[in-house]
Design an enzyme around this catalytic site. Structure first.
Site, PDB file in Angstrom:
ATOM      1  CG  HIS A 124       7.315 -29.333   0.263  1.00  0.00           C
ATOM      2  ND1 HIS A 124       7.909 -30.544  -0.027  1.00  0.00           N
ATOM      3  CD2 HIS A 124       8.050 -28.802   1.284  1.00  0.00           C
ATOM      4  CE1 HIS A 124       8.924 -30.747   0.785  1.00  0.00           C
ATOM      5  NE2 HIS A 124       9.041 -29.699   1.601  1.00  0.00           N
ATOM      6  CD  GLU A 143      -3.222   0.237   2.144  1.00  0.00           C
ATOM      7  OE1 GLU A 143      -4.145  -0.574   1.953  1.00  0.00           O
ATOM      8  OE2 GLU A 143      -3.047   0.794   3.235  1.00  0.00           O
ATOM      9  CE  LYS A 162     -12.315   1.489   1.039  1.00  0.00           C
ATOM     10  NZ  LYS A 162     -11.747   2.441   1.970  1.00  0.00           N
TER      11      LYS A 162
HETATM   12  O1  PA5 Z   1      -3.599   1.387   5.836  1.00  0.00           O
HETATM   13  C1  PA5 Z   1      -4.713   1.780   5.584  1.00  0.00           C
HETATM   14  O2  PA5 Z   1      -5.009   2.984   5.616  1.00  0.00           O
HETATM   15  C2  PA5 Z   1      -5.841   0.822   5.267  1.00  0.00           C
HETATM   16  O3  PA5 Z   1      -5.448  -0.480   5.136  1.00  0.00           O
HETATM   17  C3  PA5 Z   1      -6.869   0.893   6.353  1.00  0.00           C
HETATM   18  O4  PA5 Z   1      -6.270   0.499   7.547  1.00  0.00           O
HETATM   19  C4  PA5 Z   1      -8.052  -0.017   6.051  1.00  0.00           C
HETATM   20  O5  PA5 Z   1      -8.574   0.282   4.790  1.00  0.00           O
HETATM   21  C5  PA5 Z   1      -9.117   0.155   7.099  1.00  0.00           C
HETATM   22  O6  PA5 Z   1      -9.512   1.492   7.175  1.00  0.00           O
HETATM   23  P1  PA5 Z   1     -10.280   2.045   8.430  1.00  0.00           P
HETATM   24  O7  PA5 Z   1      -9.417   1.887   9.609  1.00  0.00           O
HETATM   25  O8  PA5 Z   1     -10.533   3.477   8.101  1.00  0.00           O
HETATM   26  O9  PA5 Z   1     -11.550   1.244   8.557  1.00  0.00           O
END
Ligand code: PA5
Length: 435
Positions: A309, A288, A423
């Site tokens: 494996h 990310e 989303k």
């Molecule tokens: O690192 C990030 O920002 C994302 O992975 C969020 O943690 C994830 O999408 C969950 O978001 P939220 O904590 O707003 O529900």
């Protein structure tokens, strides 16, 4: 051995090549540390081990005690950065069969997870499993609006209310969210849940050492003071702007050098199944942070020897765009020795008297040699043992390495614009108002 140790000997990269990045890294170091004074920048994790809300920290410990007293299960509702860090630490530091242990042996509540998928099977089987058992909920969402945890929370809130009545249900719910905005914040204020804060300047994937990770981790009986101490050691150790003395920065540089040599997939390797979720956390952190602007190393993970494996063939002889980063843990929590068998029908007597850890280590050494000779460069990160201090250090090491690596790559390692795309499509298909 103190702390974690980086070994680039089998990476194919010379110290001289690493040091070509000296100036660039020094500038990045300055930039990163200057940003930490800006409340609006997402680098609050940088000084978190020394600069955290001490009162909230004590409240986390108290809440963990209360959950232990009242519940057999803590249900952690969250997705991505809102659950992976907690799960990584809990699975690394508790028994592999922790959740299956009888209550007397376990001593702390079971930790179960929800809101990290949209599977009806998962939710129904979880409801069935919880059954009559006493449980509490820690709902974690920084935005407070993420669909998966919001749905799971709606379901389990109703179950709690039906089981315990509205008042007691409220006292069994702990909400970790933004300090002032979002649907979860509004709900928590209205219902009077105990609240914990995800600081504004810490993104989800960098939040494990905030209440996001600490409440579930403390509830599992893990010493969060020591975890923070480990992170503090790392904060201090990896604060040196000089690349020559900073192994965290050397790791960041090494992966960028390999990337430029078309090694665009990094496989994080462990020889300890307890580290499986640590790899999942690491994958999110790097994926990310770096996967932007059509750039970035693809972060993959394997659990060896299990996956030798299944994935071993590809790694040895498939596309040559891979490098491996092996996490080597020097000492196991316990060991077991192979005994001699008179008949030796399984032909294993050559291992008599050897411990399983010794055999595991030889498998690791042999595999590293094989993969390196197959043009899969190797980076090794060694830690002495799995404990709170080392885990705290390892978490901070990777967080800082990830941000520096992303900055070398020339992207912003702290945003995640691409996550919104799916989303929007999903909301449109679900006919959410405004989409
Ligand atoms: O690192 C990030 O920002 C994302 O992975 C969020 O943690 C994830 O999408 C969950 O978001 P939220 O904590 O707003 O529900």
């Amino acid at each position: 051995m103190n702390g974690i140790k980086l070994d680039l000997k089998k990476s194919g990269i010379s110290q001289k090549t690493i040091m070509e990045y000296k100036e660039e890294v020094e500038n990045i170091h300055k930039d990163l540390h200057n940003r930490s004074s800006d409340e609006k920048d997402f680098v609050g994790w940088l000084e978190l081990p020394t600069n955290y809300d001490k009162k909230e920290f004590e409240r986390i410990k108290k809440a963990a005690q209360k959950i232990k007293k009242e519940s057999d299960i803590l249900l952690v509702i969250g997705i991505g950065g809102s659950y992976l860090g907690a799960r990584a630490v809990i699975e690394a530091l508790t028994s592999t069969f922790y959740n299956m242990l009888p209550e007397k042996e376990r001593k702390y509540p079971q930790i179960l997870y929800a809101g990290n998928n949209l599977s009806p099977n998962y939710i129904n089987e979880l409801i069935e499993y919880i059954g009559d058992k006493d449980f509490s909920v820690n709902v974690i969402s920084k935005s407070g609006t993420t669909t998966e945890p919001a749905i799971a929370f709606r379901i389990f809130r109703e179950i709690l209310e039906n089981k315990y009545g509205i008042e007691e249900a409220r006292s069994r719910i702990y909400a970790t969210t933004d300090k002032e905005k979002g649907a979860l914040k509004t709900l928590a204020d209205k219902e009077g849940y105990e609240e914990f804060v995800v600081p504004d300047n810490i993104g989800g994937r960098y939040s494990v050492l905030t209440a996001v990770g600490l409440l579930p981790i403390a509830t599992a009986g893990i010493d969060i003071d020591k975890l923070m101490e480990g992170a503090r050691i790392a904060q201090n150790r990896y604060n040196d702007p000089n690349l020559k003395y900073n192994e965290c920065y050397q790791y960041a540089v090494a992966r960028n050098i390999l990337y430029k040599l078309y090694k665009n997939t990094e496989i994080l390797v462990n020889y300890e199944p307890k580290m499986h979720y640590f790899t999942e956390w690491w994958k999110q952190l790097f994926g990310e942070s770096e996967g932007k602007e059509e750039k970035g190393i693809f972060p993959a993970g394997v659990d060896f020897t299990t996956d030798l494996h299944s994935m071993g063939q590809y790694i040895q002889e498939g596309r040559r765009n891979l490098f491996e980063t092996v996490i080597n843990i020097n000492k196991p929590k316990s060991d077991i020795t192979v005994q001699t068998d008179e008949d030796n029908l399984d032909g294993l007597n050559y291992l008599s008297g050897k411990t399983l850890d010794y055999i595991n280590k030889k498998a690791m050494e042999g595999t590293i040699e094989a993969h390196v000779s197959g043009d899969v460069p190797n980076i090794k990160i060694t830690m002495d043992k799995l404990d709170e201090i080392n885990m705290g250090e390892l978490i901070y090491f990777f967080e800082k390495a990830c941000s520096v690596s992303g900055m070398i790559l020339g992207i912003n390692p702290f945003d995640q614009p691409g996550v919104e795309k799916y989303k929007k499509n999903m909301f449109h298909l679900l006919e959410k108002p405004g989409y």
